[in-house]
Design a protein around this motif. Structure first.
Motif: not given
Length: 202
Positions: A124-127, A107-108, A99-104, A133-136
């Protein structure tokens, strides 16, 4: 009420000690709750210690967070921003792997043609890849957790619903910082004098 009172963001609100304490209490308490997974057997229900969720509680849901940290962060996002996004990570065979949390704030929310909802996330941090990089992510790849919503899509935070009270508390706190003799009324109650101006008259 001043227009600024209608736009209180999460970072500003967390300057209020009461807000921070309440968020920490709720997020920490819910984040630390155990998740029990059971399986059906001939003898009845038995706890499934081998289930991926049970493993995540022991070793962490991803490389950067423990189980309480992930869910504590998600709950804090819901309280402060109205929504939280958790990506469901699967291995090559489609099995649950993490599971991976994305800071809101990263998120768009996008409504695709046909009405499907997608989530564009920015690392943003490249984790989890190149920085920036942006992913959908599609709806079946995430858990979108939200507070009470006004549109059925995005949650609205408690802070935005009580923006006037939170803004008044912030302004009162700022007045206390500026005046050497103690607390003063918020500036919106005495519009002819700012906090700094009142501090200079004492």
């Amino acid at each position: 009420m001043s227009p600024a009172a209608l736009a209180v963001d999460a970072r500003a609100a967390e300057q209020i000690a009461t807000v921070t304490a309440c968020v920490e209490l709720v997020a920490g308490s819910l984040g630390s709750l155990p998740c029990r997974v059971y399986k059906q057997s001939a003898a009845g229900l038995a706890e499934d210690e081998a289930h991926p969720l049970a493993r995540m509680q022991r070793s962490g849901p991803n490389d950067h967070q423990t189980w309480p940290e992930l869910w504590g962060a998600a709950v804090a996002d819901i309280l402060l921003r109205g929504s939280a996004l958790v990506e469901v990570v699967r291995d090559g065979g489609g099995r649950l792997a993490g599971l991976r949390w994305w800071p809101w704030g990263q998120v768009a929310v996008v409504v695709l043609p046909g009405g499907r909802v997608a989530y564009d996330v920015t690392d943003s941090l490249g984790l989890h890849g190149p920085a920036g990089a942006r992913r959908r992510l599609l709806g079946d790849e995430v858990m979108h957790l939200r507070d009470r919503s006004d549109d059925g899509l995005i949650g609205r935070s408690r802070l935005s619903r009580a923006a006037g009270a939170v803004s008044a508390a912030l302004e009162t706190q700022n007045c206390e910082l500026f005046t050497p003799t103690g607390p003063r009324l918020p500036a919106w109650l005495k519009p002819r004098a700012s906090c700094r101006q009142r501090a200079g008259t004492h």
